[in-house]
Design a protein around this motif. Structure first.
Motif, PDB file in Angstrom:
ATOM      1  N   UNK A  97      -0.456  10.712  -1.461  1.00 61.56           N
ATOM      2  CA  UNK A  97      -0.728  10.410  -2.718  1.00 61.56           C
ATOM      3  C   UNK A  97       0.035   8.965  -3.375  1.00 61.56           C
ATOM      4  N   UNK A  98      -0.567   8.034  -4.521  1.00 63.37           N
ATOM      5  CA  UNK A  98      -0.195   7.141  -5.013  1.00 63.37           C
ATOM      6  C   UNK A  98       0.403   7.077  -5.763  1.00 63.37           C
ATOM      7  N   UNK A  99       1.918   7.151  -6.349  1.00 65.08           N
ATOM      8  CA  UNK A  99       2.394   7.511  -8.232  1.00 65.08           C
ATOM      9  C   UNK A  99       2.870   5.653  -8.715  1.00 65.08           C
ATOM     10  N   UNK A 100       2.802   5.606  -9.668  1.00 62.56           N
ATOM     11  CA  UNK A 100       3.027   4.963 -10.233  1.00 62.56           C
ATOM     12  C   UNK A 100       3.543   4.977 -11.738  1.00 62.56           C
ATOM     13  N   UNK A 101       5.124   4.741 -11.637  1.00 62.39           N
ATOM     14  CA  UNK A 101       5.974   5.350 -12.796  1.00 62.39           C
ATOM     15  C   UNK A 101       6.861   4.336 -13.631  1.00 62.39           C
ATOM     16  N   UNK A 102       6.653   4.186 -14.898  1.00 56.81           N
ATOM     17  CA  UNK A 102       7.272   2.895 -15.637  1.00 56.81           C
ATOM     18  C   UNK A 102       7.777   1.119 -15.024  1.00 56.81           C
ATOM     19  N   UNK A 103       5.533   0.798 -15.056  1.00 55.78           N
ATOM     20  CA  UNK A 103       5.818  -0.315 -13.888  1.00 55.78           C
ATOM     21  C   UNK A 103       4.875  -0.742 -14.531  1.00 55.78           C
ATOM     22  N   UNK A 104       4.500  -1.850 -14.838  1.00 58.23           N
ATOM     23  CA  UNK A 104       3.472  -2.855 -15.049  1.00 58.23           C
ATOM     24  C   UNK A 104       2.549  -3.178 -14.078  1.00 58.23           C
ATOM     25  N   UNK A 105       1.238  -3.509 -13.416  1.00 59.43           N
ATOM     26  CA  UNK A 105       0.820  -3.843 -12.226  1.00 59.43           C
ATOM     27  C   UNK A 105      -0.822  -3.829 -12.614  1.00 59.43           C
ATOM     28  N   UNK A 147       0.102   9.303   9.961  1.00 61.54           N
ATOM     29  CA  UNK A 147      -0.521  11.079   9.115  1.00 61.54           C
ATOM     30  C   UNK A 147      -0.103  11.943   8.654  1.00 61.54           C
ATOM     31  N   UNK A 148      -0.618  13.142   8.216  1.00 63.31           N
ATOM     32  CA  UNK A 148      -0.126  13.816   7.508  1.00 63.31           C
ATOM     33  C   UNK A 148       0.121  13.632   6.168  1.00 63.31           C
ATOM     34  N   UNK A 149       0.695  14.587   5.160  1.00 67.22           N
ATOM     35  CA  UNK A 149       0.788  14.189   3.653  1.00 67.22           C
ATOM     36  C   UNK A 149       1.897  13.424   3.079  1.00 67.22           C
ATOM     37  N   UNK A 150       1.471  12.149   2.586  1.00 70.27           N
ATOM     38  CA  UNK A 150       2.650  11.289   2.334  1.00 70.27           C
ATOM     39  C   UNK A 150       2.508  11.052   1.058  1.00 70.27           C
ATOM     40  N   UNK A 151       3.736  10.453   0.473  1.00 70.97           N
ATOM     41  CA  UNK A 151       3.844  10.087  -1.044  1.00 70.97           C
ATOM     42  C   UNK A 151       4.490   8.971  -1.175  1.00 70.97           C
ATOM     43  N   UNK A 152       3.787   8.381  -1.705  1.00 66.67           N
ATOM     44  CA  UNK A 152       4.697   6.812  -2.236  1.00 66.67           C
ATOM     45  C   UNK A 152       5.262   6.894  -3.793  1.00 66.67           C
ATOM     46  N   UNK A 153       6.029   5.986  -4.067  1.00 64.29           N
ATOM     47  CA  UNK A 153       5.776   6.467  -5.288  1.00 64.29           C
ATOM     48  C   UNK A 153       6.884   4.632  -5.884  1.00 64.29           C
ATOM     49  N   UNK A 163       8.672  -3.143  -7.532  1.00 63.90           N
ATOM     50  CA  UNK A 163       7.304  -4.423  -8.233  1.00 63.90           C
ATOM     51  C   UNK A 163       6.717  -4.166  -6.759  1.00 63.90           C
ATOM     52  N   UNK A 164       5.457  -4.308  -7.306  1.00 58.59           N
ATOM     53  CA  UNK A 164       4.123  -4.420  -6.304  1.00 58.59           C
ATOM     54  C   UNK A 164       3.275  -5.066  -6.000  1.00 58.59           C
ATOM     55  N   UNK A 165       3.423  -6.382  -6.861  1.00 55.24           N
ATOM     56  CA  UNK A 165       2.431  -7.807  -7.017  1.00 55.24           C
ATOM     57  C   UNK A 165       2.235  -8.309  -6.014  1.00 55.24           C
ATOM     58  N   UNK A 166       2.792  -8.087  -4.843  1.00 57.87           N
ATOM     59  CA  UNK A 166       2.655  -8.867  -3.307  1.00 57.87           C
ATOM     60  C   UNK A 166       2.044  -8.450  -2.389  1.00 57.87           C
ATOM     61  N   UNK A 167       2.071  -6.588  -2.182  1.00 53.43           N
ATOM     62  CA  UNK A 167       1.714  -5.843  -1.658  1.00 53.43           C
ATOM     63  C   UNK A 167      -0.422  -6.138  -1.092  1.00 53.43           C
ATOM     64  N   UNK A 168      -0.665  -6.090  -0.156  1.00 57.52           N
ATOM     65  CA  UNK A 168      -2.155  -6.706  -0.022  1.00 57.52           C
ATOM     66  C   UNK A 168      -2.584  -5.598   0.334  1.00 57.52           C
ATOM     67  N   UNK A 169      -2.208  -4.345   0.494  1.00 58.33           N
ATOM     68  CA  UNK A 169      -2.604  -3.598   0.723  1.00 58.33           C
ATOM     69  C   UNK A 169      -1.376  -1.460   0.762  1.00 58.33           C
ATOM     70  N   UNK A 170      -2.678  -0.368   0.454  1.00 61.23           N
ATOM     71  CA  UNK A 170      -2.207   0.706   0.158  1.00 61.23           C
ATOM     72  C   UNK A 170      -2.956   1.410   1.550  1.00 61.23           C
ATOM     73  N   UNK A 171      -2.289   1.997   2.736  1.00 64.45           N
ATOM     74  CA  UNK A 171      -3.238   2.877   3.394  1.00 64.45           C
ATOM     75  C   UNK A 171      -2.338   3.785   3.598  1.00 64.45           C
ATOM     76  N   UNK A 172      -3.099   5.424   3.286  1.00 63.85           N
ATOM     77  CA  UNK A 172      -2.859   6.118   3.676  1.00 63.85           C
ATOM     78  C   UNK A 172      -2.913   6.741   4.937  1.00 63.85           C
ATOM     79  N   UNK A 173      -3.471   7.121   5.513  1.00 61.16           N
ATOM     80  CA  UNK A 173      -3.493   7.065   6.503  1.00 61.16           C
ATOM     81  C   UNK A 173      -4.433   8.699   7.224  1.00 61.16           C
ATOM     82  N   UNK A 174      -4.526   9.316   7.315  1.00 58.20           N
ATOM     83  CA  UNK A 174      -5.434  10.459   8.409  1.00 58.20           C
ATOM     84  C   UNK A 174      -5.500  11.397   7.414  1.00 58.20           C
ATOM     85  N   UNK A 175      -4.345  11.883   6.312  1.00 54.91           N
ATOM     86  CA  UNK A 175      -3.199  13.064   6.021  1.00 54.91           C
ATOM     87  C   UNK A 175      -3.587  12.975   4.249  1.00 54.91           C
ATOM     88  N   UNK A 176      -3.387  14.021   4.143  1.00 52.38           N
ATOM     89  CA  UNK A 176      -3.594  13.616   1.986  1.00 52.38           C
ATOM     90  C   UNK A 176      -2.739  13.149   1.801  1.00 52.38           C
TER      91      UNK A 176
END
Length: 347
Positions: free
Chosen positions: A52-60, A26-32, A37-50
């Motif tokens: 961010x999920x950011x993608x730069x220089x990547x294709x997917x 929980x809280x304000x978290x940032x995942x960049x 590589x994230x091709x094998x990530x099955x889920x992104x869960x941000x929790x209860x806060x505000x």
């Protein structure tokens, strides 16, 4: 999986690979992902806060249902992201030239999709959820195909944005502070605000608005005249009532004092005596033609001719009884110089 105190920043750089389920506290978290590589990530869960999920220089590809609890999803410079399924996020943004492709679908709630110098040419559809959603374009040039937008109530063409509409665009409102053009049909209330430009056609053509049109102070309507045939040789903006809205009265064009009409000749054409151009047609036009600003610098007539501007009621034809903003070429007013005064005679 992070179950500790929130307010964290995690960056996955080039060469690094993340797999499995990602869950932030929980809280304000940032995942960049900056090239990682994230091709094998099955889920992104941000929790209860505000979060961010950011993608730069990547294709997917990000599959709908794999993102939960992430309020802000952003594609930055160098990112090329495909979205499939329904995305659970409040704000989806493409910036810095990032490209988004696929079918963008947002879940319920008030959601915002923004392309700020992003590429939307590969997006096959924009879908909103049950809430009031917005779609915004800024600092880019592109074509918005009719039928690709559904469930999004408000579309904005912002500063630096040039968007051409083809086909039928269904939304509630279109607000323009950039440039809106094309030969499509806008099923919406259209408002062109200060600094915004409305330009029918991709060269001379017809732009239809099924709803109301407001041309605000310091807005610009660009009109190209390439001949005397309406819709194909010169620009026409048509504002009509939407019968599907029942008793709501539409088809009204409101021309605010200080609205600008920029008239340009196109393709070597020059208007002649008696030529008539109905450049804006509506069920009703509200406004005083004398309070508008007409720029004829690029539509100068031969010597002895003048432009006349008026709002008239059309008589006959398919638009019988409707009103038009009409440009007419008339003979110029002749100027009579006074006789020179008699000179006194001196011995």
């Amino acid at each position: 999986s992070s179950n500790g105190v929130g307010n964290s920043t995690v960056t996955v750089n080039t060469g690094a690979s993340v797999t499995g389920q990602i869950k932030l506290a929980g809280g304000t978290d940032n995942l960049t992902f900056n090239g990682g590589t994230f091709t094998d990530v099955t889920s992104f869960d941000g929790g209860s806060g505000t979060d961010s999920l950011t993608f730069s220089n990547v294709t997917g590809t990000v599959a709908g249902g794999n993102v939960t609890g992430m309020e802000n999803v952003t594609a930055n410079a160098g990112a090329s992201m495909e979205f499939t399924g329904t995305l659970s996020a409040t704000n989806l943004t493409a910036t810095g030239g990032a490209a988004m492709t696929g079918a963008i679908a947002m879940d319920g709630g008030a959601n915002n999709v923004t392309f700020d110098n992003g590429d939307f040419s590969g997006v096959t559809s924009f879908g909103g959820g049950a809430g009031t959603d917005s779609l915004t374009f800024r600092n880019l040039t592109g074509t918005l195909a009719g039928g690709t937008v559904s469930g999004i109530e408000n579309v904005t063409i912002g500063a630096g944005g040039t968007v051409s509409v083809s086909g039928t665009l269904d939304t509630d409102t279109v607000t323009v502070t950039g440039t809106l053009g094309g030969t499509g049909i806008l099923n919406a209330a259209v408002s062109v605000e200060a600094g915004g430009t409305l330009s029918a056609g991709n060269s001379p053509g017809l732009l239809s608005i099924v709803g109301n049109l407001d041309l605000g102070l310091s807005s610009t309507t660009l009109v190209e005249l390439g001949g005397t045939t309406a819709e194909t040789e010169y620009d026409v903006i048509d504002v009509a009532d939407d019968p599907g809205t029942g008793g709501t009265i539409e088809g009204i064009a409101t021309l605010v004092s200080g609205a600008i009409f920029n008239i340009d000749f196109f393709g070597g054409f020059t208007a002649g005596l008696g030529d008539i151009f109905d450049v804006l047609i509506a069920d009703t036009i509200n406004g005083d033609v004398n309070s508008l600003t007409f720029d004829f610098f690029n539509a100068q007539l031969a010597s002895g001719l003048d432009w006349d501007t008026s709002i008239v009621t059309i008589s006959g034809g398919a638009n019988d009884g409707r009103e038009a903003l009409r440009l007419t070429v008339l003979e110029g007013e002749s100027i009579t110089l006074p006789e020179p005064a008699a000179l006194p005679l001196f011995a």
